[in-house]
Scaffold this active site. Structure first.
Site, PDB file in Angstrom:
ATOM      1  N   GLN A 103      14.490  37.389  75.251  1.00  0.00           N
ATOM      2  CA  GLN A 103      13.039  37.394  75.444  1.00  0.00           C
ATOM      3  C   GLN A 103      12.566  35.967  75.208  1.00  0.00           C
ATOM      4  O   GLN A 103      12.393  35.544  74.061  1.00  0.00           O
ATOM      5  CB  GLN A 103      12.388  38.385  74.484  1.00  0.00           C
ATOM      6  CG  GLN A 103      12.925  39.806  74.654  1.00  0.00           C
ATOM      7  CD  GLN A 103      12.446  40.473  75.936  1.00  0.00           C
ATOM      8  OE1 GLN A 103      11.250  40.562  76.180  1.00  0.00           O
ATOM      9  NE2 GLN A 103      13.383  40.924  76.771  1.00  0.00           N
ATOM     10  N   GLY A 145       3.000  45.511  74.908  1.00  0.00           N
ATOM     11  CA  GLY A 145       4.345  45.179  75.373  1.00  0.00           C
ATOM     12  C   GLY A 145       4.446  43.769  75.935  1.00  0.00           C
ATOM     13  O   GLY A 145       3.434  43.088  76.143  1.00  0.00           O
ATOM     14  N   HIS A 146       5.673  43.350  76.205  1.00  0.00           N
ATOM     15  CA  HIS A 146       5.903  41.982  76.680  1.00  0.00           C
ATOM     16  C   HIS A 146       5.261  41.742  78.043  1.00  0.00           C
ATOM     17  O   HIS A 146       5.258  42.602  78.900  1.00  0.00           O
ATOM     18  CB  HIS A 146       7.388  41.620  76.702  1.00  0.00           C
ATOM     19  CG  HIS A 146       8.300  42.583  77.380  1.00  0.00           C
ATOM     20  ND1 HIS A 146       9.656  42.476  77.325  1.00  0.00           N
ATOM     21  CD2 HIS A 146       8.069  43.694  78.119  1.00  0.00           C
ATOM     22  CE1 HIS A 146      10.217  43.443  77.997  1.00  0.00           C
ATOM     23  NE2 HIS A 146       9.276  44.193  78.488  1.00  0.00           N
ATOM     24  N   ASN A 147       4.710  40.527  78.178  1.00  0.00           N
ATOM     25  CA  ASN A 147       4.114  40.079  79.435  1.00  0.00           C
ATOM     26  C   ASN A 147       2.827  40.795  79.824  1.00  0.00           C
ATOM     27  O   ASN A 147       2.355  40.644  80.954  1.00  0.00           O
ATOM     28  CB  ASN A 147       5.121  40.165  80.589  1.00  0.00           C
ATOM     29  CG  ASN A 147       6.283  39.217  80.373  1.00  0.00           C
ATOM     30  OD1 ASN A 147       7.311  39.594  79.826  1.00  0.00           O
ATOM     31  ND2 ASN A 147       6.103  37.968  80.750  1.00  0.00           N
ATOM     32  N   SER A 192       4.151  44.046  81.143  1.00  0.00           N
ATOM     33  CA  SER A 192       3.796  43.445  82.430  1.00  0.00           C
ATOM     34  C   SER A 192       2.554  44.039  83.072  1.00  0.00           C
ATOM     35  O   SER A 192       2.325  43.838  84.262  1.00  0.00           O
ATOM     36  CB  SER A 192       4.977  43.540  83.416  1.00  0.00           C
ATOM     37  OG  SER A 192       6.090  42.862  82.879  1.00  0.00           O
TER      38      SER A 192
END
Lengths: 339, 339, 339
Positions: free
Chosen positions: B208, B249-251, B269
């Site tokens: 990550q 969450g990521h992004n 995302s």
């Protein structure tokens, strides 16, 4: 581009070496060098990118990436000047390339002077104990671990080799295998939620006399909680991964490679077979069994046993196919006119 | 009455000054003094109170408050002896009066001797570094910040001016703007949930390699989690506020002024426009887009893009109007007799 | 068998003493000794076990337990050689036997040298302050408490006798009664979620000037959050128990003996009567009232007042009976054929 303030780089790598870790075939000059990884949209000529999801295939035509890890079917769409790194598992291949170019943080062996380590605790070779870490009496930490700041390890806890305990996490009454990762604020081994009502309207705590056993390579997300068993143990099978803010009740047992996504929860004494997945915010009641490879949809509520390989969704849950058929008809209730 | 053990007081304040910060009109003696704020039910003659919700209007008749911040429409219902402080934004006006009478805690500049600050970390002027705070190599903390006990700041992190990092919170791989607030136990910048299955049934972590960027005046609630990006960054736009136990969450990227209420979550995302609000326990799937000013109801589950300004609810979500019509008919299924 | 690395033992206990704490009748030799407790399946001849749930009654025939705490109706099914310990409350009786054989951890009085205790803070007699605990100015800690590593106690906080604050928990702006337990990572007293929009599209924080009051013997689960009041206090009545990852908004008030199971949440200014229970992942809206002994089902969403003793479920919630009737008909929508 990975920000160099946060991620180390192994320096330029040869295409031949990159293809080797990716398990990929390529055509061209194996001596060409690459320095980083990036998405198709942001990559430059020195970056390796990847395509795993066919909905992003249209981005291939315009990418400036120097190389792209992808499946054979898409190799022809890579722009000229870019190298196609062809593999049957592009996502896995790309993960390995990323880890080659930006190796994970390694322990800096030693115990920070601000850490408080019980005299009879054992700390393995090559392990890094960070600032303000507290390790209780009789605990045993394996070799090659990193314990980040403010980690609390309770008395008697055993931690295997190569574990990563991130900032402000805590663990008690537990035995951790090799390569276990606790993300920041994870809570392992606290008392489960058990108490007996008294005739005069109070609650008395049922002593929680079990442990938590985390198999090799288990990961527990940020601020997730795994309670210890009441009688007997709470067990997460090897390779099981919990996302953030997940709740695991006492005496839950999972098989190998289960996946529990963010904010999902499993109530006490429930058993999961191998490779069960729970999507985000799903809940599973206590004292039931989910068979191997069961998949539970987001926000589902599972109240009864589920046989192996069945996909369920809804609250209360039902087989996916039935759910969507019922939901389609239910939506009509909201759009059709009266009588 | 604010408990003086926990809240400082600026001492008695003139009505004229109170009205000025509230942006309110009043009639009477601008030299009258007030010492505190309280609800309509508990206020006394030296307190300023407020009315913002018309359902509480009946309480006006019996309040003992010395002054009440409210809209013009209710000014006539203030008891004699009490001052009506009339403004078009009573809630905002009252917030400013409360901050005048009970000023927020200010930093006591200095680094506590128990803190562990890397030699090359920079700490801005007037910043307070509390007991047992740990600051990693190369981190930069702006001026006028407070870092409460047991905060962990990872290597390379940048924190703007006037930030507040509350007890036991942690931040890594992140850049924070001005005036950012992390409430106790907030987790910023840890690894997102990404991994690739291997042919032999294991999972390998996808490195990550992104960051978290928090815009000016972003607030993150207690024990909430914001994962860093995988490729590229996770971004919360200026003024965005997360309540407690929220998962990002990521992004994920949000616009300006988004509001995410307790226990809601946004999967990886996904993109939110400006001023999107998610009510409590709502969930939003990954890789979708919610337009500007979308409002998502409590416990809703959003699986697809939502156009701007639409209100949705239900799991899976649908437009609010359709949901309630379908729900009304569904409830009938529970009450009407068979055939 | 409780793992001796994690749980102390009081040594062998006489059957007569065991029966006395369990409030149970038995036949046989009161001098017989027992050393541990275990489930029916894993117990051996020196262990005491119990039967509380009739679904596990078939296990009685094959248990190797030396004694079993159970109701009179099952006493005849205990194998010969095992002692039936007969009581009307087998679960409560067993809890007391377990606590007799494995007594809870007691404080080791003293303040660890790594702890940071404000000079004017008061620490009661017999209290244990663990490594890296931080206690703010003017705080008062009662006698016989244990504060585990990395606990943060804010200025002015009052904590009653016999409390347990587990690792990495934090408390500010709060007054705790006797025997309160905060599990690891619990967050007490932080700012509630309140802010006023400004005309130019920003948010200003509404000063949160109230406190948290935790009644005697309240327990707060791992990583759960209880925000302080805005005006007035957030109050959890005596004996109330929160499981892990629970959210309690500002100005919530609960009666005596409420139970909130994992990942459930209560929004601001809502009031619960005595002995209300919320099952896992349930949500309750703000500014409403739930009467005495209301029970809210798992994943339910309560949006309106609920009268005493009603059971509700569903999102939005409805009386249990109606819900299941509607759900049965809804499921038919998913299985029956068209037309």
């Amino acid at each position: 581009m990975a920000d160099p303030r946060f991620f180390s780089s192994s320096g330029p790598q040869r295409l031949a070496d990159i293809a080797a870790v990716a398990g990929a075939q390529f055509e061209g000059d194996g001596e060409r060098r690459f320095t980083g990884v990036a998405s198709l949209q942001s990559a430059g000529p020195d970056d390796v990118s990847f395509l795993d999801n066919r909905r992003y295939a249209p981005l291939l035509a315009e990418t400036r990436a120097g190389a792209v890890v992808l499946a054979k079917a898409f190799a022809g769409q890579v722009p000229s000047g870019a190298v196609a790194l062809v593999t049957a598992q592009p996502y896995l291949g790309f993960a390995r390339v990323a880890a080659l170019l930006h190796p994970p943080v390694q322990p800096r062996p030693g115990i920070h002077p601000s850490a408080v380590v019980a005299p009879d605790a054992l700390v393995g070779e090559g392990t890094e104990i960070g600032p303000c870490v507290v390790i209780g009496a009789g605990a045993r930490i394996g070799a090659g671990c990193i314990l980040h700041p403010h980690v609390t390890v309770g008395p008697g806890v055993e931690i295997g080799e190569g574990c990563r305990l991130h900032a402000n996490s805590s663990v008690s009454h537990a035995i951790l295998g090799r390569g276990v990762v606790l993300h920041p604020g994870a809570r392992i081994g606290q008392e489960g939620f058990g108490f007996a009502p008294t005739p005069d309207g109070r609650f008395e705590t049922m002593p929680q006399l079990g442990r938590v056993l985390l198999g090799d390579f288990v990961e527990v997300g940020a601020n997730s909680c795994v309670d210890r068993g009441s009688q007997g143990d709470t067990i997460l099978g090897p390779g099981t991964r919990l996302d953030n803010l997940v709740q695991i009740g006492h005496n839950v047992q999972t098989g190998r490679g289960c996946v529990v996504v963010g904010q999902a929860g499993i109530a006490g004494s429930t058993t999961l077979g191998d490779y069960v997945t729970l999507a985000a915010q799903a809940g599973v009641a206590g004292h039931i069994t989910l068979g191997t490879q069961v998949r539970v949809g987001a926000q589902a509520g599972v109240m009864h046993d589920v046989p192996p390989k069945l996909d369920v969704i809804g609250s209360p849950s039902m087989p996916v196919r039935e759910f969507w058929r019922a939901m389609a008809r239910w939506r009509k209730l909201g759009t059709e006119r009266d009588g």
